[in-house]
Design a protein around this motif. Structure first.
Motif, PDB file in Angstrom:
ATOM      1  N   ALA A  16       0.837  -1.207   0.000  1.00 39.38           N
ATOM      2  CA  ALA A  16       0.000   0.000   0.000  1.00 39.38           C
ATOM      3  C   ALA A  16       0.869   1.253   0.000  1.00 39.38           C
ATOM      4  N   LEU A  17       1.926   1.261   0.791  1.00 34.90           N
ATOM      5  CA  LEU A  17       2.809   2.422   0.840  1.00 34.90           C
ATOM      6  C   LEU A  17       3.396   2.709  -0.539  1.00 34.90           C
ATOM      7  N   ARG A  18       3.828   1.675  -1.242  1.00 34.25           N
ATOM      8  CA  ARG A  18       4.369   1.862  -2.597  1.00 34.25           C
ATOM      9  C   ARG A  18       3.312   2.462  -3.530  1.00 34.25           C
ATOM     10  N   LEU A  19       2.098   1.921  -3.498  1.00 32.85           N
ATOM     11  CA  LEU A  19       1.061   2.420  -4.394  1.00 32.85           C
ATOM     12  C   LEU A  19       0.683   3.862  -4.061  1.00 32.85           C
ATOM     13  N   TYR A  20       0.439   4.141  -2.792  1.00 30.39           N
ATOM     14  CA  TYR A  20      -0.039   5.469  -2.421  1.00 30.39           C
ATOM     15  C   TYR A  20       1.044   6.546  -2.574  1.00 30.39           C
ATOM     16  N   THR A  21       2.321   6.160  -2.518  1.00 24.56           N
ATOM     17  CA  THR A  21       3.393   7.150  -2.689  1.00 24.56           C
ATOM     18  C   THR A  21       3.937   7.137  -4.116  1.00 24.56           C
ATOM     19  N   GLU A  22       4.466   6.020  -4.571  1.00 29.49           N
ATOM     20  CA  GLU A  22       5.137   5.962  -5.869  1.00 29.49           C
ATOM     21  C   GLU A  22       4.179   6.051  -7.052  1.00 29.49           C
ATOM     22  N   VAL A  23       2.973   5.542  -6.906  1.00 28.36           N
ATOM     23  CA  VAL A  23       2.016   5.536  -8.014  1.00 28.36           C
ATOM     24  C   VAL A  23       1.072   6.738  -7.934  1.00 28.36           C
ATOM     25  N   LEU A  24       0.447   6.940  -6.772  1.00 27.24           N
ATOM     26  CA  LEU A  24      -0.503   8.050  -6.638  1.00 27.24           C
ATOM     27  C   LEU A  24       0.189   9.388  -6.386  1.00 27.24           C
ATOM     28  N   GLY A  25       1.382   9.355  -5.806  1.00 33.03           N
ATOM     29  CA  GLY A  25       2.120  10.599  -5.601  1.00 33.03           C
ATOM     30  C   GLY A  25       1.949  11.244  -4.239  1.00 33.03           C
ATOM     31  N   LEU A  26       1.381  10.516  -3.274  1.00 34.84           N
ATOM     32  CA  LEU A  26       1.285  11.054  -1.920  1.00 34.84           C
ATOM     33  C   LEU A  26       2.651  10.940  -1.237  1.00 34.84           C
ATOM     34  N   ALA A  27       2.775  11.562  -0.078  1.00 32.80           N
ATOM     35  CA  ALA A  27       4.036  11.551   0.661  1.00 32.80           C
ATOM     36  C   ALA A  27       3.872  10.795   1.978  1.00 32.80           C
ATOM     37  N   LYS A  28       4.869   9.981   2.320  1.00 29.86           N
ATOM     38  CA  LYS A  28       4.836   9.295   3.608  1.00 29.86           C
ATOM     39  C   LYS A  28       4.981  10.339   4.708  1.00 29.86           C
ATOM     40  N   LYS A  29       4.128  10.272   5.710  1.00 30.54           N
ATOM     41  CA  LYS A  29       4.150  11.238   6.811  1.00 30.54           C
ATOM     42  C   LYS A  29       4.703  10.604   8.077  1.00 30.54           C
ATOM     43  N   ALA A  30       4.125   9.487   8.489  1.00 31.58           N
ATOM     44  CA  ALA A  30       4.553   8.826   9.727  1.00 31.58           C
ATOM     45  C   ALA A  30       4.725   7.342   9.456  1.00 31.58           C
ATOM     46  N   TYR A  37       2.633  -3.915  15.760  1.00 29.87           N
ATOM     47  CA  TYR A  37       1.789  -2.823  15.291  1.00 29.87           C
ATOM     48  C   TYR A  37       2.618  -1.786  14.537  1.00 29.87           C
ATOM     49  N   ARG A  38       2.133  -1.375  13.375  1.00 35.57           N
ATOM     50  CA  ARG A  38       2.809  -0.346  12.572  1.00 35.57           C
ATOM     51  C   ARG A  38       1.852   0.805  12.302  1.00 35.57           C
ATOM     52  N   TRP A  39       2.247   1.989  12.695  1.00 32.63           N
ATOM     53  CA  TRP A  39       1.486   3.212  12.419  1.00 32.63           C
ATOM     54  C   TRP A  39       2.074   3.833  11.162  1.00 32.63           C
ATOM     55  N   LEU A  40       1.265   3.888  10.087  1.00 33.94           N
ATOM     56  CA  LEU A  40       1.752   4.324   8.789  1.00 33.94           C
ATOM     57  C   LEU A  40       0.745   5.293   8.189  1.00 33.94           C
ATOM     58  N   THR A  41       1.197   6.516   7.881  1.00 28.95           N
ATOM     59  CA  THR A  41       0.291   7.490   7.275  1.00 28.95           C
ATOM     60  C   THR A  41       0.947   8.144   6.066  1.00 28.95           C
ATOM     61  N   VAL A  42       0.084   8.618   5.163  1.00 27.57           N
ATOM     62  CA  VAL A  42       0.506   9.391   3.995  1.00 27.57           C
ATOM     63  C   VAL A  42      -0.316  10.675   3.976  1.00 27.57           C
ATOM     64  N   THR A  43       0.173  11.652   3.225  1.00 29.29           N
ATOM     65  CA  THR A  43      -0.516  12.930   3.110  1.00 29.29           C
ATOM     66  C   THR A  43      -0.230  13.529   1.744  1.00 29.29           C
ATOM     67  N   SER A  44      -0.962  14.552   1.400  1.00 38.69           N
ATOM     68  CA  SER A  44      -0.727  15.244   0.142  1.00 38.69           C
ATOM     69  C   SER A  44       0.581  16.025   0.218  1.00 38.69           C
ATOM     70  N   PRO A  45       1.445  15.917  -0.794  1.00 38.18           N
ATOM     71  CA  PRO A  45       2.674  16.712  -0.774  1.00 38.18           C
ATOM     72  C   PRO A  45       2.378  18.212  -0.875  1.00 38.18           C
ATOM     73  N   ASP A  46       1.191  18.559  -1.380  1.00 39.96           N
ATOM     74  CA  ASP A  46       0.784  19.963  -1.459  1.00 39.96           C
ATOM     75  C   ASP A  46       0.338  20.518  -0.115  1.00 39.96           C
ATOM     76  N   GLU A  47      -0.048  19.631   0.802  1.00 42.24           N
ATOM     77  CA  GLU A  47      -0.494  20.029   2.139  1.00 42.24           C
ATOM     78  C   GLU A  47       0.124  19.089   3.172  1.00 42.24           C
ATOM     79  N   PRO A  48       1.445  19.176   3.385  1.00 34.30           N
ATOM     80  CA  PRO A  48       2.106  18.224   4.277  1.00 34.30           C
ATOM     81  C   PRO A  48       1.603  18.250   5.722  1.00 34.30           C
ATOM     82  N   GLU A  49       1.022  19.340   6.142  1.00 36.38           N
ATOM     83  CA  GLU A  49       0.461  19.408   7.499  1.00 36.38           C
ATOM     84  C   GLU A  49      -1.049  19.195   7.483  1.00 36.38           C
TER      85      GLU A  49
END
Length: 130
Positions: A16-30, A37-49
């Motif tokens: 999922a991380l590969r698809l949401y970042t490398e394919v869709l273009g989102l940025a890994k946040k956390a 347990y793994r806490w993993l989030t992505v966000t828009s590179p246009d709105e990193p916060e």
């Protein structure tokens, strides 16, 4: 109040991380772990916060049943908005995404849907300009 986080269940966090970042273009946040347990989030590179999307491992039987049911009904688990759905469709398709619906005009918008290969449909929406 602000919307800061929402989640989507995935059957494989690394995939999922590969698809949401490398394919869709989102940025890994956390990305951190505590035991299994793994806490993993992505966000828009246009709105990193801005709002984060948690890629939550789907090891919950009730959530898995829900995920499978909405997938089978053709309902997206997550929706992203864009100003250029056709351009994003071409860019994302060129990166190997499996679209289940090309850009299609519907009431008030143009939408495209893809399979995230982790159990979900993702919808990309461009609102119509009135």
């Amino acid at each position: 109040m602000k919307l800061k986080l929402t989640s989507v269940y995935v059957d494989n966090q690394e995939k999922a991380l590969r698809l949401y970042t490398e394919v869709l273009g989102l940025a890994k946040k956390a990305d951190f772990s505590n035991g299994p347990y793994r806490w993993l989030t992505v966000t828009s590179p246009d709105e990193p916060e801005g709002t984060e999307l948690q890629l939550a491992l789907n090891d919950n039987p009730a959530a898995k049943a829900y995920q499978q049911a909405i997938f089978q009904q053709g309902q997206p688990a997550v929706m992203f908005f864009t100003d250029d759905v056709k351009g994003d469709y071409e860019r994302i398709k060129a990166r190997g995404a499996e679209f289940t619906m090309p850009p299609t005009e519907v009431t008030g918008s143009t939408i495209a849907q893809l399979n995230d290969t982790c159990g979900n449909l993702v919808q990309i929406t461009q609102l119509a300009r009135w």
